[in-house]
Design a protein around this motif. Sequence first.
Motif, mmCIF file in Angstrom:
data_model
loop_
_atom_site.group_PDB
_atom_site.id
_atom_site.type_symbol
_atom_site.label_atom_id
_atom_site.label_comp_id
_atom_site.label_asym_id
_atom_site.label_seq_id
_atom_site.Cartn_x
_atom_site.Cartn_y
_atom_site.Cartn_z
ATOM 1 N N ILE A 9 4.043 -42.647 -27.640
ATOM 2 C CA ILE A 9 4.110 -42.935 -26.403
ATOM 3 C C ILE A 9 3.377 -42.749 -25.789
ATOM 4 N N ASP A 10 3.663 -43.026 -24.421
ATOM 5 C CA ASP A 10 2.757 -43.167 -23.568
ATOM 6 C C ASP A 10 3.253 -42.738 -22.226
ATOM 7 N N THR A 11 2.669 -41.959 -21.171
ATOM 8 C CA THR A 11 3.531 -42.543 -19.761
ATOM 9 C C THR A 11 2.540 -42.195 -18.536
ATOM 10 N N GLU A 12 3.323 -42.589 -17.397
ATOM 11 C CA GLU A 12 2.425 -42.773 -16.347
ATOM 12 C C GLU A 12 2.849 -41.965 -15.347
ATOM 13 N N THR A 13 1.796 -41.445 -14.781
ATOM 14 C CA THR A 13 2.773 -40.430 -13.603
ATOM 15 C C THR A 13 2.060 -39.993 -12.056
ATOM 16 N N GLY A 14 3.085 -39.851 -11.345
ATOM 17 C CA GLY A 14 2.243 -39.906 -9.851
ATOM 18 C C GLY A 14 0.759 -38.966 -8.859
ATOM 19 N N GLY A 15 0.728 -38.293 -10.727
ATOM 20 C CA GLY A 15 0.269 -36.812 -10.079
ATOM 21 C C GLY A 15 -0.008 -36.015 -11.260
ATOM 22 N N THR A 16 -1.186 -35.434 -11.096
ATOM 23 C CA THR A 16 -0.989 -33.780 -11.875
ATOM 24 C C THR A 16 0.176 -32.663 -11.844
ATOM 25 N N ASP A 17 0.838 -32.555 -11.863
ATOM 26 C CA ASP A 17 2.385 -31.360 -11.169
ATOM 27 C C ASP A 17 2.700 -32.020 -11.530
ATOM 28 N N PRO A 18 3.049 -32.025 -12.891
ATOM 29 C CA PRO A 18 4.835 -32.362 -13.923
ATOM 30 C C PRO A 18 6.022 -31.323 -12.690
ATOM 31 N N ALA A 19 6.034 -30.658 -11.646
ATOM 32 C CA ALA A 19 6.950 -29.783 -11.176
ATOM 33 C C ALA A 19 7.486 -30.630 -10.526
ATOM 34 N N ASN A 20 6.741 -31.750 -9.727
ATOM 35 C CA ASN A 20 6.587 -32.486 -8.213
ATOM 36 C C ASN A 20 6.415 -33.868 -8.109
ATOM 37 N N SER A 22 6.121 -37.325 -9.662
ATOM 38 C CA SER A 22 7.457 -38.182 -10.328
ATOM 39 C C SER A 22 6.780 -38.874 -11.960
ATOM 40 N N LEU A 23 7.773 -38.800 -12.671
ATOM 41 C CA LEU A 23 7.381 -39.787 -13.622
ATOM 42 C C LEU A 23 7.254 -41.017 -13.467
ATOM 43 N N LEU A 24 6.191 -42.116 -13.560
ATOM 44 C CA LEU A 24 5.969 -44.067 -13.233
ATOM 45 C C LEU A 24 6.574 -45.222 -14.440
ATOM 46 N N SER A 25 6.634 -44.807 -15.466
ATOM 47 C CA SER A 25 6.668 -45.406 -16.251
ATOM 48 C C SER A 25 5.879 -44.809 -17.681
ATOM 49 N N LEU A 26 7.158 -45.221 -18.911
ATOM 50 C CA LEU A 26 7.037 -44.533 -20.038
ATOM 51 C C LEU A 26 7.113 -46.296 -20.858
ATOM 52 N N GLY A 27 6.017 -46.421 -22.097
ATOM 53 C CA GLY A 27 5.300 -46.472 -22.337
ATOM 54 C C GLY A 27 5.596 -47.017 -24.332
ATOM 55 N N LEU A 28 6.395 -47.726 -25.698
ATOM 56 C CA LEU A 28 6.289 -47.453 -26.217
ATOM 57 C C LEU A 28 5.706 -48.737 -26.672
ATOM 58 N N VAL A 29 5.063 -47.903 -28.216
ATOM 59 C CA VAL A 29 4.785 -48.884 -29.010
ATOM 60 C C VAL A 29 4.948 -48.434 -30.057
ATOM 61 N N VAL A 30 6.200 -48.619 -31.268
ATOM 62 C CA VAL A 30 5.481 -48.981 -32.495
ATOM 63 C C VAL A 30 4.818 -49.975 -33.773
ATOM 64 N N ILE A 42 8.435 -49.243 -19.869
ATOM 65 C CA ILE A 42 10.035 -49.133 -18.390
ATOM 66 C C ILE A 42 9.283 -48.487 -17.476
ATOM 67 N N LEU A 43 9.107 -48.842 -16.427
ATOM 68 C CA LEU A 43 9.366 -48.601 -15.297
ATOM 69 C C LEU A 43 10.443 -47.728 -14.116
ATOM 70 N N ILE A 44 10.043 -46.439 -13.951
ATOM 71 C CA ILE A 44 10.766 -44.850 -13.516
ATOM 72 C C ILE A 44 11.173 -45.064 -11.691
ATOM 73 N N ASP A 45 12.147 -45.115 -11.427
ATOM 74 C CA ASP A 45 12.474 -44.750 -9.771
ATOM 75 C C ASP A 45 13.113 -43.719 -9.926
ATOM 76 N N ASP A 46 13.045 -42.352 -9.890
ATOM 77 C CA ASP A 46 13.375 -41.255 -9.869
ATOM 78 C C ASP A 46 14.640 -41.465 -8.561
ATOM 79 N N GLY A 47 14.430 -42.331 -7.540
ATOM 80 C CA GLY A 47 14.772 -42.289 -5.936
ATOM 81 C C GLY A 47 14.247 -41.225 -5.057
ATOM 82 N N VAL A 48 13.081 -40.598 -5.621
ATOM 83 C CA VAL A 48 12.279 -40.025 -4.607
ATOM 84 C C VAL A 48 10.594 -40.662 -4.235
ATOM 85 N N LEU A 49 10.136 -40.533 -5.650
ATOM 86 C CA LEU A 49 8.826 -41.574 -5.959
ATOM 87 C C LEU A 49 7.327 -40.087 -5.394
#
Length: 103
Positions: A9-20, A22-30, A42-49
């Motif tokens: 599982i790999d993620t891409e985020t909108g910065g280094t502060d997980p409290a503020n 956004s999670l932007l993408s989630l990658g899954l590889v088997v 999976i590209l993710i839009d939390d409504g705030v970005l």
Amino acid sequence: MKADRILFIDTETGGTDPANNSLLSLGLVVWKASEIGASLEILIDDGVLNVTEKALGINRINLQEHRKKAVSPRCRNKADVQIRQQSFSSRRKDCFRRPQYQF
């Protein structure tokens, strides 16, 4: 017990502060039998970005294009479950305990 399949599982985020930021993408590889099997991004839009310019540059994410393709966090759950069920249907379910993170 030796695992014959591993879910990376790999993620891409909108910065280094997980409290503020956004999670932007989630990658899954088997990984199965020493080969890459099913994969999904999976590209993710939390409504705030909530993002930083630095993170967008590092991850090479164009927010306008991202918004066109992204899904809500609830839809992400469905896709995440689908790849796990396809690749690990006969496996122990406790391998998939959700971490207690808030995104």
